[in-house]
Every structure is written in C-alpha cells, then in structure tokens.
Write a protein that holds these residues in place. Sequence first.
Motif, mmCIF file in Angstrom:
data_model
loop_
_atom_site.group_PDB
_atom_site.id
_atom_site.type_symbol
_atom_site.label_atom_id
_atom_site.label_comp_id
_atom_site.label_asym_id
_atom_site.label_seq_id
_atom_site.Cartn_x
_atom_site.Cartn_y
_atom_site.Cartn_z
ATOM 1 N N VAL A 21 0.854 -1.210 0.000
ATOM 2 C CA VAL A 21 0.000 0.000 0.000
ATOM 3 C C VAL A 21 0.881 1.247 0.000
ATOM 4 O O VAL A 21 0.642 2.192 -0.776
ATOM 5 N N LYS A 22 1.899 1.243 0.833
ATOM 6 C CA LYS A 22 2.757 2.443 0.927
ATOM 7 C C LYS A 22 3.494 2.664 -0.403
ATOM 8 O O LYS A 22 3.635 3.792 -0.855
ATOM 9 N N LYS A 23 3.933 1.580 -1.015
ATOM 10 C CA LYS A 23 4.658 1.687 -2.290
ATOM 11 C C LYS A 23 3.738 2.274 -3.365
ATOM 12 O O LYS A 23 4.109 3.194 -4.081
ATOM 13 N N LEU A 24 2.531 1.745 -3.472
ATOM 14 C CA LEU A 24 1.641 2.180 -4.548
ATOM 15 C C LEU A 24 0.989 3.531 -4.275
ATOM 16 O O LEU A 24 0.600 4.227 -5.201
ATOM 17 N N ALA A 25 0.876 3.868 -2.984
ATOM 18 C CA ALA A 25 0.252 5.170 -2.647
ATOM 19 C C ALA A 25 1.258 6.304 -2.816
ATOM 20 O O ALA A 25 0.872 7.475 -2.896
ATOM 21 N N ALA A 26 2.559 5.965 -2.883
ATOM 22 C CA ALA A 26 3.614 7.009 -2.918
ATOM 23 C C ALA A 26 3.569 7.790 -4.224
ATOM 24 O O ALA A 26 3.226 7.268 -5.262
#
Length: 160
Positions: free
Chosen positions: A155-160
């Motif tokens: 999630v953090k990777k794709l939300a960045a």
Amino acid sequence: MAKVLLVYFSHGGNTRKMAEALKKSVEAGGVAVELKKVADCDPASMRDYDGVLLGSPCYFGVMAADMKSFIDRSIVLFGKGELMGKPAGVFASTGGIGGGGELTMISMIAGLLIHGMVVQGSRKGGHFGPLAIGEPDERVMGELQLYGAQFAGLVKKLAA
Ligand SMILES: Cc1cc2nc3c(=O)[nH]c(=O)nc-3n(C[C@H](O)[C@H](O)[C@H](O)COP(=O)(O)O)c2cc1C
C-alpha cells in the motif's frame, strides 16, 4: 497516512478474529485501517481508500453470499475503473481441510482482479492469503502478521 478498508463477513466470530488481527498487523506497518462488517459497508466507499482487504468464511465451497453481494454491488465502480491499480488482499475461514478455503479466496480474488486491482499473494503459508480452519490458532495469527506487514508495504509503495 495511507488508509485501507478491511471488510469482512462473520457469523460465528472466526473470520472476525482474523480481521481484527489483520487490522493490527497492517497498522503496525504504518497504514491506517478502517474495519467494517460487510453489512455496514457501501461498496462504493472502496474508491475512498488506498487499498482493500476482504475476509469471508467458506460457505458451500466459496465466499458467503453477503460478500458476493458486496462484490456484485461494486459494479458502480467498474465503469470508470475507479479501483484500477489499488492494492487488495483476502483471507478466509473454513471448517476443514479440503472444504473449499482456497476456492473461497480465489473467488474473492477474481472480483478484485476484474476491477484491475493488484492482489497481494504470499510466498510463505497460504499462497492466496491467510486461511484458518475454525478458530484462528497461533499459526494463522503468524500468517496474519506477515500478510499484514506485506500488505502495508504494498500500500505504501503504490500510494507514494
Ligand atoms: C452455511 C454454511 C456453509 C458452510 N460451508 C462450508 C464448506 O463448504 N466447507 C467448509 O470447510 N466449511 C463450511 N462451513 C464452516 C465455516 O466455513 C466455518 O465454520 C467458519 O469458520 C465460519 O466462520 P465464522 O465463524 O467467521 O462465521 C460452513 C458453515 C456454514 C454456516
């Protein structure tokens, strides 16, 4: 902070216990989680989150009807591709080995993939997501911890 919607159906409490443990592990990974019973959740609200997790018991080999109805009603997000590229994942509770636990997860995953979502798999343990037989035990709790950490990372990777 990125935020995830965690939706589950549970009649006897096994899937609910899994949902609560998964919430904790995703949050430990630095992602906020809103936990909702499927009956209280509008499928259209999935558009407001950075990721979605779905959990269901195995009923007659596949997901419970309430969860299927939730996925069917998510058609309102399909036309404009509002869930395209969002992270997603599943977990399930079943009555026994060979009872349909994997089909339960794969049936939910199919709906998520059709929306164009990015589904988190797992190299260790249940490959399609955490799967409990009856009440979640220590092994399942470990899988939920690992899966939640991996999902928070995605999630953090794709939300960045
Ligand atoms: C209507 C119904 C159908 C079920 N069908 C299956 C099944 O096909 N295979 C199986 O392994 N367990 C089956 N079970 C058992 C549940 O998957 C299992 O008890 C699960 O842990 C229930 O989750 P919950 O406590 O979150 O409601 C069924 C239970 C019910 C009530």
